[in-house]
Design an enzyme around this catalytic site. Structure first.
Site, PDB file in Angstrom:
ATOM      1  N   TYR A  74       1.319  -1.193   0.108  1.00 38.87           N
ATOM      2  CA  TYR A  74       0.115   0.137   0.257  1.00 38.87           C
ATOM      3  C   TYR A  74       0.996   1.204  -0.063  1.00 38.87           C
ATOM      4  CZ  TYR A  74      -3.488   3.511   1.118  1.00 38.87           C
ATOM      5  OH  TYR A  74      -4.295   4.244   1.734  1.00 38.87           O
ATOM      6  N   ALA A  75       1.879   1.069   0.790  1.00 41.95           N
ATOM      7  CA  ALA A  75       2.689   2.113   1.432  1.00 41.95           C
ATOM      8  C   ALA A  75       3.421   2.777  -0.253  1.00 41.95           C
ATOM      9  CB  ALA A  75       4.235   2.021   2.291  1.00 41.95           C
ATOM     10  N   LYS A  78       1.032   4.413  -2.861  1.00 43.07           N
ATOM     11  CA  LYS A  78       1.401   5.986  -2.705  1.00 43.07           C
ATOM     12  C   LYS A  78       2.369   6.889  -3.210  1.00 43.07           C
ATOM     13  CE  LYS A  78      -2.472   4.684  -1.337  1.00 43.07           C
ATOM     14  NZ  LYS A  78      -3.883   4.788  -2.161  1.00 43.07           N
TER      15      LYS A  78
END
Length: 168
Positions: A74-75, A78
């Protein structure tokens, strides 16, 4: 040129294309004035929350995949959006085209209202301003960046998150 990169925002997720749940009044207004959001769509549909929705059928607000410890995928999605925007800012700056990232925190919407009181308290307890943003607070920043007062801002990440991310 307004180039919008939005996490988890797809073709049918804005009001001007028939979406009824999440209010997108400023985008709808721009569409009514002739702007079309039909090309250059980019997002991060491979990020963990989206995959969790596809695999479990749960609403985004009910997935527990939020970029916390153990959620490197997820990081990374981003960070990829930020890197992409900054690369575009360098490539397009000579043409007076600005590219920025608006990083909202929790936002009051019909969708978040359906999360239930306990979950909303959990979310707002993490925000230093102890509340969620309004859609107008987010769109106000986007309008500023797209207008003449934002014409010398490029390659920036603008957190509109009540202090949740402190240090974007």
């Amino acid at each position: 040129i307004v180039f919008i990169i939005a996490d988890d925002l797809g073709w049918g997720d804005v009001g001007c294309y028939g979406q009824k749940i999440i209010r997108t009044p400023n985008i709808d207004r721009m569409a009514a004035e002739g702007m079309r959001f039909t090309q250059h769509y980019a997002g991060s549909p491979v990020c963990a929350p989206s995959r969790c929705v596809l695999m479990t059928g749960l609403h985004h607000g009910h997935t527990r995949v939020r970029g916390n410890a153990g959620q490197a995928n997820y990081a990374a999605s981003k960070a990829g959006l930020v890197g992409f925007a900054r690369s575009l800012a360098r490539e397009l700056g000579s043409r007076s085209i600005t590219v920025n990232v608006v990083a909202p925190g929790p936002v009051e919407t019909d969708m978040t209202a359906s999360l239930g009181e306990d979950r909303l308290k959990e979310l707002t307890a993490q925000v230093p301003l102890a509340r969620m943003a309004t859609a107008d607070e987010i769109t106000g920043v986007v309008e500023f960046l797209a207008g003449p007062d934002g014409s010398y801002i490029t390659g920036a990440v603008i957190p509109v998150d009540g202090g949740l991310g402190m240090g974007h």
